[in-house]
Design a protein around this motif. Sequence first.
Motif, short mmCIF file in Angstrom:
data_model
loop_
_atom_site.label_atom_id
_atom_site.label_comp_id
_atom_site.label_asym_id
_atom_site.label_seq_id
_atom_site.Cartn_x
_atom_site.Cartn_y
_atom_site.Cartn_z
N GLY A 1 0.65 -1.19 -0.16
CA GLY A 1 -0.05 -0.17 -0.02
C GLY A 1 0.68 1.13 0.45
N THR A 2 2.04 1.33 0.72
CA THR A 2 2.77 2.92 0.88
C THR A 2 3.05 2.92 -0.35
N TYR B 1 0.87 4.14 -2.84
CA TYR B 1 0.32 5.06 -2.24
C TYR B 1 1.71 6.36 -2.58
N ALA C 1 2.86 9.00 4.06
CA ALA C 1 1.82 7.80 4.55
C ALA C 1 2.74 7.10 5.15
N TYR D 1 0.32 3.51 7.29
CA TYR D 1 0.57 2.55 6.03
C TYR D 1 1.90 1.86 6.27
N VAL E 1 -3.65 3.56 -1.48
CA VAL E 1 -3.26 2.73 -0.51
C VAL E 1 -4.11 1.08 -1.02
N GLN F 1 -8.35 -2.62 0.63
CA GLN F 1 -6.81 -1.37 1.30
C GLN F 1 -5.51 -2.52 1.71
N ALA G 1 -2.70 -1.62 3.50
CA ALA G 1 -3.03 -1.23 4.53
C ALA G 1 -3.99 0.33 5.55
N GLY G 2 -3.26 0.37 6.21
CA GLY G 2 -3.64 1.05 7.34
C GLY G 2 -4.65 -0.09 8.52
#
Length: 407
Positions: free
Chosen positions: A155-156, A159, A178, A183, A275, A294, A296-297
């Motif tokens: 995700g990072t 993003y 990020a 993330y 992400v 999604q 990450a997060g």
Amino acid sequence: MVNVAVLGYGTVGSGVVEVLNTNKEIIKRNVGEELKVKYVLDLREFEGDPVQEMLVHDYDVILKDKDVKIIAEAMGGEEPAYTFTKNALLAGKSVCTSNKELVAKHGAELLAIAKKNNANYFFEAAVGGGIPIIRPLNDCLTADEITEISGILNGTTNYILTQMSEKGAAFEEVLKDAQDKGYAERNPEADVEGYDACRKIAILTSLVTGKQVDFEDIHTEGISKITETDFKYAKAMKASIKLLGISRKIDGKFYSMVAPFLVKSKNPLYSVKGVFNGILVHGNMVDDVMFYGQGAGKRPTASAVVSDIVEAAKNLGKNIPVEWEETKYELGKFSECKGKFFVRMKDKGLDDEEMTTLFEKLGEVLYVRAEGVTGEVAFITNEIKEVELTELLSKFEDVYSIIRVDF
Ligand code: NDP
Ligand code: HSE
């Protein structure tokens, strides 16, 4: 009531507590009984946070408590996560984790220990954050021979690439953003240099082959060498640059890599932005299946961990088998992989002998221009082996970019 302990009260761990509290009733309905967080282990104090009531600093308190049946490990890193997980499984407690570093390295061993002790080791959150991919592979795609898994697995970096491409944002600035959003890995080099995506494709390939795919065997490139000029060319080609993890079966053998790729809009991964992650699985019967969400997060990842906790609670004392032996799987040689490449290099002019030889050997190439970029030549090769392109370009000092092309 089923008692749960959470190891690590950071981004994911605090999310696990939040999901269990917020969706208490739905979860109770799904499990058939209530899930209660009895302990949270962390190194820090959390003054003023209700978690303080459950907070412990000594893992043995959790390990020795026979009432704790399920542990969510969200500390990250190899140690002490490995030892804590192993001891929990040996004690017959199930462990649900988001820790891909640990799963990639010790997954097969920990699954075997879980099996022997009638417990479960679940790791849905270790790949693709909130995207269900592990359970679908283990439970739903079992009628197929899987011949390819490719995807945006971090995700990072997705993003960062999206913000750089769409907003012209600076790399460092977006990385900081990020990190602030929770993330990135503790050491963001793992994201940026592709190591995190590498561990994820290693886990997926291990599940598909049923054997141990060592992440160290996977050729891995990150996004740190991608420049603003590369984005200008991508735009000119109506393409986007994505960090992909790929495992492809060719003549009975899987070949894996992690690298930035140029992808065009006909590829469903083209539209996976920010992400979000996207994972494409190809089976010989089902054809293409895509997983999206999604990557990450806090909440998406915690949702995946809690779905594992629910599964573990529904199967207390019963092991759900997962095919992943400790025997090593030998991946096909990366140098033998074939593909098309986008190359940017100093334009030494058509009279230059080395350039003439290069283009003679490459055969017909597709030249690409980008607005405002001068003094260099950029082109897309025909299909060529990795080893052959490396050899041809090794004679040139000023090669600015080599990006694989997926169109
Ligand atoms: P954080 O750094 O936010 O949280 C980790 C927490 O664990 C911190 O509070 C840390 O305390 C604590 N901790 C570390 N070591 C110990 C220990 N020995 N005993 C007790 N507590 C400890 O990390 P994340 O929540 O972001 O990530 C956790 C794991 O989940 C990692 O493996 C990560 O790769 C993975 N993951 C993360 C995702 C995300 O979006 N963030 C998504 C998917 C997976 P302290 O800060 O004091 O060291
Ligand atoms: N750092 C990871 C990512 C977390 O950005 O994808 C999710 O595994």
